[in-house]
Design a protein around this motif. Structure first.
Motif, PDB file in Angstrom:
ATOM      1  N   GLN A 181      -7.888 -17.394 -23.053  1.00 15.02           N
ATOM      2  CA  GLN A 181      -6.770 -18.208 -22.582  1.00 15.02           C
ATOM      3  C   GLN A 181      -5.862 -17.423 -21.645  1.00 15.02           C
ATOM      4  O   GLN A 181      -5.174 -18.010 -20.812  1.00 15.02           O
ATOM      5  N   GLY A 182      -5.856 -16.106 -21.777  1.00 13.15           N
ATOM      6  CA  GLY A 182      -5.085 -15.304 -20.830  1.00 13.15           C
ATOM      7  C   GLY A 182      -5.591 -15.504 -19.421  1.00 13.15           C
ATOM      8  O   GLY A 182      -4.822 -15.762 -18.487  1.00 13.15           O
ATOM      9  N   PHE A 183      -6.911 -15.403 -19.258  1.00 14.48           N
ATOM     10  CA  PHE A 183      -7.530 -15.595 -17.947  1.00 14.48           C
ATOM     11  C   PHE A 183      -7.266 -16.994 -17.413  1.00 14.48           C
ATOM     12  O   PHE A 183      -6.799 -17.167 -16.280  1.00 14.48           O
ATOM     13  N   GLU A 184      -7.565 -18.006 -18.222  1.00 14.10           N
ATOM     14  CA  GLU A 184      -7.465 -19.383 -17.743  1.00 14.10           C
ATOM     15  C   GLU A 184      -6.029 -19.756 -17.381  1.00 14.10           C
ATOM     16  O   GLU A 184      -5.788 -20.443 -16.383  1.00 14.10           O
ATOM     17  N   THR A 185      -5.081 -19.298 -18.191  1.00 11.98           N
ATOM     18  CA  THR A 185      -3.682 -19.627 -17.917  1.00 11.98           C
ATOM     19  C   THR A 185      -3.156 -18.852 -16.720  1.00 11.98           C
ATOM     20  O   THR A 185      -2.442 -19.401 -15.872  1.00 11.98           O
ATOM     21  N   THR A 186      -3.531 -17.581 -16.618  1.00  7.39           N
ATOM     22  CA  THR A 186      -3.005 -16.742 -15.536  1.00  7.39           C
ATOM     23  C   THR A 186      -3.561 -17.153 -14.184  1.00  7.39           C
ATOM     24  O   THR A 186      -2.825 -17.182 -13.185  1.00  7.39           O
ATOM     25  N   GLU A 187      -4.848 -17.477 -14.101  1.00  5.50           N
ATOM     26  CA  GLU A 187      -5.399 -17.872 -12.798  1.00  5.50           C
ATOM     27  C   GLU A 187      -4.750 -19.166 -12.317  1.00  5.50           C
ATOM     28  O   GLU A 187      -4.490 -19.336 -11.122  1.00  5.50           O
ATOM     29  N   PHE A 188      -4.463 -20.087 -13.247  1.00  4.62           N
ATOM     30  CA  PHE A 188      -3.758 -21.311 -12.867  1.00  4.62           C
ATOM     31  C   PHE A 188      -2.322 -21.011 -12.439  1.00  4.62           C
ATOM     32  O   PHE A 188      -1.862 -21.452 -11.382  1.00  4.62           O
ATOM     33  N   LEU A 189      -1.590 -20.276 -13.292  1.00  7.35           N
ATOM     34  CA  LEU A 189      -0.179 -20.023 -13.007  1.00  7.35           C
ATOM     35  C   LEU A 189       0.009 -19.249 -11.709  1.00  7.35           C
ATOM     36  O   LEU A 189       0.993 -19.461 -10.993  1.00  7.35           O
ATOM     37  N   ALA A 190      -0.915 -18.347 -11.394  1.00  5.90           N
ATOM     38  CA  ALA A 190      -0.807 -17.606 -10.138  1.00  5.90           C
ATOM     39  C   ALA A 190      -0.809 -18.573  -8.958  1.00  5.90           C
ATOM     40  O   ALA A 190      -0.011 -18.441  -8.018  1.00  5.90           O
ATOM     41  N   SER A 191      -1.693 -19.571  -9.002  1.00  4.89           N
ATOM     42  CA  SER A 191      -1.732 -20.569  -7.932  1.00  4.89           C
ATOM     43  C   SER A 191      -0.450 -21.390  -7.904  1.00  4.89           C
ATOM     44  O   SER A 191       0.109 -21.666  -6.836  1.00  4.89           O
ATOM     45  N   ALA A 192       0.021 -21.797  -9.076  1.00 11.34           N
ATOM     46  CA  ALA A 192       1.221 -22.632  -9.144  1.00 11.34           C
ATOM     47  C   ALA A 192       2.458 -21.872  -8.667  1.00 11.34           C
ATOM     48  O   ALA A 192       3.318 -22.435  -7.971  1.00 11.34           O
ATOM     49  N   LEU A 193       2.557 -20.604  -9.031  1.00  9.90           N
ATOM     50  CA  LEU A 193       3.714 -19.804  -8.617  1.00  9.90           C
ATOM     51  C   LEU A 193       3.687 -19.528  -7.115  1.00  9.90           C
ATOM     52  O   LEU A 193       4.724 -19.590  -6.442  1.00  9.90           O
ATOM     53  N   ILE A 194       2.513 -19.218  -6.571  1.00 10.46           N
ATOM     54  CA  ILE A 194       2.410 -19.008  -5.122  1.00 10.46           C
ATOM     55  C   ILE A 194       2.785 -20.284  -4.382  1.00 10.46           C
ATOM     56  O   ILE A 194       3.534 -20.265  -3.392  1.00 10.46           O
ATOM     57  N   ASP A 195       2.279 -21.412  -4.848  1.00 10.62           N
ATOM     58  CA  ASP A 195       2.621 -22.704  -4.243  1.00 10.62           C
ATOM     59  C   ASP A 195       4.135 -22.895  -4.205  1.00 10.62           C
ATOM     60  O   ASP A 195       4.717 -23.213  -3.158  1.00 10.62           O
ATOM     61  N   MET A 196       4.789 -22.691  -5.338  1.00 10.33           N
ATOM     62  CA  MET A 196       6.232 -22.923  -5.394  1.00 10.33           C
ATOM     63  C   MET A 196       6.987 -21.923  -4.526  1.00 10.33           C
ATOM     64  O   MET A 196       7.916 -22.290  -3.785  1.00 10.33           O
ATOM     65  N   LYS A 197       6.614 -20.657  -4.589  1.00  8.80           N
ATOM     66  CA  LYS A 197       7.331 -19.634  -3.824  1.00  8.80           C
ATOM     67  C   LYS A 197       7.124 -19.809  -2.318  1.00  8.80           C
ATOM     68  O   LYS A 197       8.041 -19.561  -1.525  1.00  8.80           O
ATOM     69  N   LEU A 198       5.941 -20.237  -1.897  1.00  6.96           N
ATOM     70  CA  LEU A 198       5.721 -20.531  -0.480  1.00  6.96           C
ATOM     71  C   LEU A 198       6.699 -21.596   0.010  1.00  6.96           C
ATOM     72  O   LEU A 198       7.239 -21.504   1.120  1.00  6.96           O
ATOM     73  N   HIS A 199       6.938 -22.593  -0.832  1.00  5.30           N
ATOM     74  CA  HIS A 199       7.765 -23.719  -0.406  1.00  5.30           C
ATOM     75  C   HIS A 199       9.242 -23.530  -0.720  1.00  5.30           C
ATOM     76  O   HIS A 199      10.071 -24.363  -0.344  1.00  5.30           O
ATOM     77  N   LEU A 200       9.575 -22.436  -1.399  1.00  8.36           N
ATOM     78  CA  LEU A 200      10.981 -22.054  -1.563  1.00  8.36           C
ATOM     79  C   LEU A 200      11.422 -21.075  -0.482  1.00  8.36           C
ATOM     80  O   LEU A 200      12.601 -20.733  -0.394  1.00  8.36           O
ATOM     81  N   ALA A 201      10.472 -20.626   0.336  1.00 11.84           N
ATOM     82  CA  ALA A 201      10.772 -19.606   1.346  1.00 11.84           C
ATOM     83  C   ALA A 201      11.471 -20.180   2.572  1.00 11.84           C
ATOM     84  O   ALA A 201      11.833 -19.432   3.485  1.00 11.84           O
ATOM     85  N   GLY A 202      11.639 -21.491   2.606  1.00 11.73           N
ATOM     86  CA  GLY A 202      12.360 -22.094   3.720  1.00 11.73           C
ATOM     87  C   GLY A 202      11.616 -21.956   5.029  1.00 11.73           C
ATOM     88  O   GLY A 202      10.395 -22.101   5.089  1.00 11.73           O
ATOM     89  N   ASP A 203      12.361 -21.645   6.099  1.00 11.80           N
ATOM     90  CA  ASP A 203      11.761 -21.639   7.428  1.00 11.80           C
ATOM     91  C   ASP A 203      11.245 -20.263   7.847  1.00 11.80           C
ATOM     92  O   ASP A 203      11.032 -20.012   9.036  1.00 11.80           O
ATOM     93  N   GLN A 204      11.046 -19.364   6.887  1.00 13.83           N
ATOM     94  CA  GLN A 204      10.427 -18.081   7.226  1.00 13.83           C
ATOM     95  C   GLN A 204       9.043 -18.319   7.825  1.00 13.83           C
ATOM     96  O   GLN A 204       8.326 -19.219   7.406  1.00 13.83           O
TER      97      GLN A 204
END
Length: 735
Positions: free
Chosen positions: A583-606
């Motif tokens: 479950q560590g693997f399955e949860t982390t690979e998903f969360l990594a994608s979700a966190l990158i998605d959110m952080k990309l779209h919180l970066a504004g107009d960079q």
């Protein structure tokens, strides 16, 4: 993943049928027809006829029909909308909101078939149509949402004192129309509207170019297994699949591994050829990131810039704030809080998993450090050593057809559905099969279910549900038509298709979306079925996964593909004991994608370099080097093939909190098949669509807000003191 249609298509709010930008006149500049009739010599424009309330005439479709059909249907829809806007009578619900619900039927039907060809029957001819039509369709959508006279009527109905006389469903529909138009720029000035439409048209083109690039890498790249030694470690079923793939692609060699998840992941799990595992891994995880004409990095940079500009135009700080404003989470901060709460124990678990794998690998004489292409291989070895559980042994009991029968049985037991195969409706590919769905008590027709299970060139990877037609009863009872789509490797000469436990779980998940659509019992199509907010739509599908491991399903339908004997109880016990394994693997690979998605779209107009951003952000997060994101940025179709899941991939985690907590209602009662709880779930959640605020609907079902406890227990993660899911923060403030 669920996708569906709406009566009108605000470019910001719906899944785009996308293409690359081309220099063509916008459809928005053409004049709509003065009447509502459209030419019927094009089969795509004919109303769906036949039994079951009508169905798509797939047997009459030709790619050359798509462009003229889309043009004619858009012209008709614009004429219908303009008639509503020009109505001299004072605006009311019936002549404005209900009239909008009745508009666009022809376009709905054309887009349904067009979407099927785009996602499952793609070829250069289809892709050429996409490239031309996507920007025009975005402009068409903006022409509706930017129609000032139309919006004034919608606004008048929404703000009218008479609104309180409407039914709760009608009030909800008025709110949805008003909110969607505002979020699509209806209140902007003329210059801002013009720029917004330009952005939407550019994005429509970029989305399709992104999708076509990923599809090209999936279609064009394969791993050829040249010799018998290259098959080392593979069980017989995978050897047969590889041989069949080589035959179908007319390639010589011992076998072929195609560039889809259903082919790559089993190979990474069982192949004892480390160099080939690395080749397969790089082929799959570098889709869209290989340089050349199909590289997606520059497209992503441009998409992010345009999304940031659009959010500012609409008055939001970032694209993430815009996207989450009308979700259950409400703010990016609330979504981030949930992800970060789960991230810490997930990464800690990965470190334990890696240590176990490294110990085993070293004992076997390995002199290397576990790499991403080793993770599944050694995880399977650890699973077998620790739990005496071989996933390939489990697979011998998981026949695709039997799992489908198991899903039908569960749907009958908990929701009262009956599925009967039908052969009197046309299909778009010989692999597709169709079932009629009825209420098994009353015999009432509820809909049709199409199943497209196998991978093929021109079909996008992954698994998803689609709604060809939504349930409604505005003027008459109209039953839904839904589909499930997968990418299993087809067996040879009718041999049973064996699937992994993970694939069986995904099968149940996507069927949960279909059941959501089939359960719909509302009046208006815009509020029907799966037309709910993004972080709620995955709830019914996530909860459906819980019925796969029940003894009732396994004993009846998990039968050996050769002997027909049910899965042994001892093996079931080992599956249960290993339920939190990896479950560590399955949860982390998903969360990594979700966190990158959110952080990309919180970066504004960079201005963002996607590869660099991904690499640096994962390092900051403490991403284990042995794992990669489930969806790397250059192939993240959820996020960059449309606006669909952009700043929204967290939704799967948000929804699984609901699903785990909801399933606890069954276990707290008499068990998974408790009739009273099932009835409440169907009536309070599945049947109401978007007629009720999702938070209110959940409380109505559960009697309280959701708690995170059940999810953490399922995954074997330690829990902090708090038991409530992260509280929703105040709605995001506009800048």
């Amino acid at each position: 993943m669920s996708s569906g249609r709406r009566r009108f298509l605000p470019a910001l709010l719906t899944v785009s049928l996308t293409a690359s930008v081309t220099s063509i006149p916008s459809f928005a500049q053409t004049q709509p027809a003065t009447g509502f009739a459209v030419r019927v010599d094009n089969p795509l424009l004919a109303s769906w006829a036949g039994s079951y309330g009508g169905y798509p005439a797939f047997d009459k479709v030709q790619v050359s029909q798509f462009k003229p059909a889309l043009e004619a249907a858009m012209a008709q829809n614009l004429a219908e909308v303009q008639a509503i806007a020009n109505n001299k009578q004072a605006p009311n619900f019936e002549n404005t909101i209900a009239a909008m619900e009745r508009a666009g039927n022809a376009l709905d039907q054309v887009q349904t078939v067009y979407g099927i060809w785009s996602s499952t029957m793609s070829n250069p001819e289809v892709q050429a149509v996409q490239r031309e039509m996507a920007p025009r369709m975005a402009a068409f959508s903006d022409q509706i949402t930017q129609n000032e006279a139309l919006f004034k009527r919608i606004e008048a109905v929404y703000n009218s004192p008479d609104k309180k006389k409407l039914t709760p469903e009608q009030q909800r529909l008025a709110y949805v129309y008003y909110n969607n138009f505002v979020r699509s720029g209806a209140k902007l000035d003329a210059n801002a509207k013009k720029r917004l439409s330009e952005i939407n048209q550019q994005l429509a083109g970029l989305f399709t170019k992104f999708s076509q690039n990923v599809l090209a890498d999936e279609n064009d790249s394969v791993l050829v297994l040249k010799t018998a030694a290259d098959l080392g470690g593979l069980p017989q079923s995978l050897r047969d699949d590889a041989a069949n793939a080589a035959t179908s692609r007319k390639l010589s060699g011992a076998g072929v591994i195609t560039n889809t998840r259903s082919s790559i992941e089993p190979f990474l799990t069982y192949s004892d050829q480390r160099k080939l595992r690395e080749k397969a891994w790089r082929m799959f995880y570098n889709r869209g990131d290989n340089g050349g004409e199909h590289d997606n990095n520059a497209l992503i940079t441009e998409i992010l810039q345009l999304r940031a500009e659009r959010a500012k135009l609409l008055g939001y700080k970032t694209h993430a704030h815009l996207r989450l404003d009308n979700t259950m989470a409400k703010t990016p901060e609330a979504a981030m809080a949930l992800m970060e709460e789960v991230w810490v124990p997930a990464v800690a678990r990965v470190k334990q998993e890696v240590a176990d794998m490294q110990t085993l690998a070293t004992k076997e004489g390995a002199t290397f450090k576990i790499a991403p292409w080793d993770y599944r291989y050694y995880a399977e070895k650890v699973r077998k050593a620790r739990y005496d559980l071989d996933q390939n042994e489990v697979k011998e009991y998981l026949q695709l057809d039997k799992m489908r029968e198991g899903m039908f049985w569960v749907a009958g037991e908990i929701y009262g559905f009956a599925f009967t195969p039908v052969t009197d409706v046309p299909v778009y590919h010989p692999d597709v099969k169709v079932w009629e769905v009825k209420d098994k008590t009353t015999g009432k027709h509820l809909g049709l279910w199409y199943f497209d299970p196998y991978a093929r060139p021109g079909k996008r990877s992954g698994a998803w549900m689609n709604a060809y037609r939504k349930q409604e009863r505005m003027d008459s009872e109209i039953a839904t038509i839904v589909s499930n789509n997968s990418n299993f490797v087809k067996g040879k000469d009718g041999a049973p298709v064996l699937i992994s436990w993970t694939d069986a779980t995904t099968l149940f998940h996507e069927f949960g979306h279909a059941l959501h659509g089939l359960s719909s019992n509302v009046t208006y199509p815009t509020l029907s079925g799966t037309s709910v907010v993004r972080d709620y739509v995955e709830f019914p599908s996530q909860v459906m996964e819980n019925w796969l491991p029940t003894p009732q399903v396994l004993q009846r339908f998990a039968v050996h593909y050769q002997t027909g004997k049910p899965i042994p109880q001892a093996l079931v016990d080992r599956i249960e004991k290993a339920s939190t394994f990896n479950q560590g693997f399955e949860t982390t690979e998903f969360l990594a994608s979700a966190l990158i998605d959110m952080k990309l779209h919180l970066a504004g107009d960079q201005k963002i370099d996607p590869d660099k951003f991904e690499r640096e952000t994962l390092t900051q997060l403490g991403m284990p080097s042995e794992i990669v994101m489930r969806h790397r940025t250059p192939q993240f179709s959820h996020v960059f093939s449309s606006d669909g899941y952009s700043a929204g991939y967290y939704s799967y985690l948000w929804s699984v909190v609901l699903a785990s907590d909801a399933f606890s209602a069954f276990t707290e009662a008499s068990g998974p098949y408790d009739k009273a709880v099932a009835k409440r779930l169907k009536e309070k959640i599945l049947s109401v669509g978007n007629t009720v605020d999702p938070a209110d609907a959940y409380r109505s079902f559960r009697g309280r807000d959701p708690k995170i406890d059940a999810l953490m227990k399922e995954r074997g993660f330690p829990m902090k003191g708090a038991t409530k899911a992260p509280e929703k923060k105040a709605a995001s403030k506009k800048s």
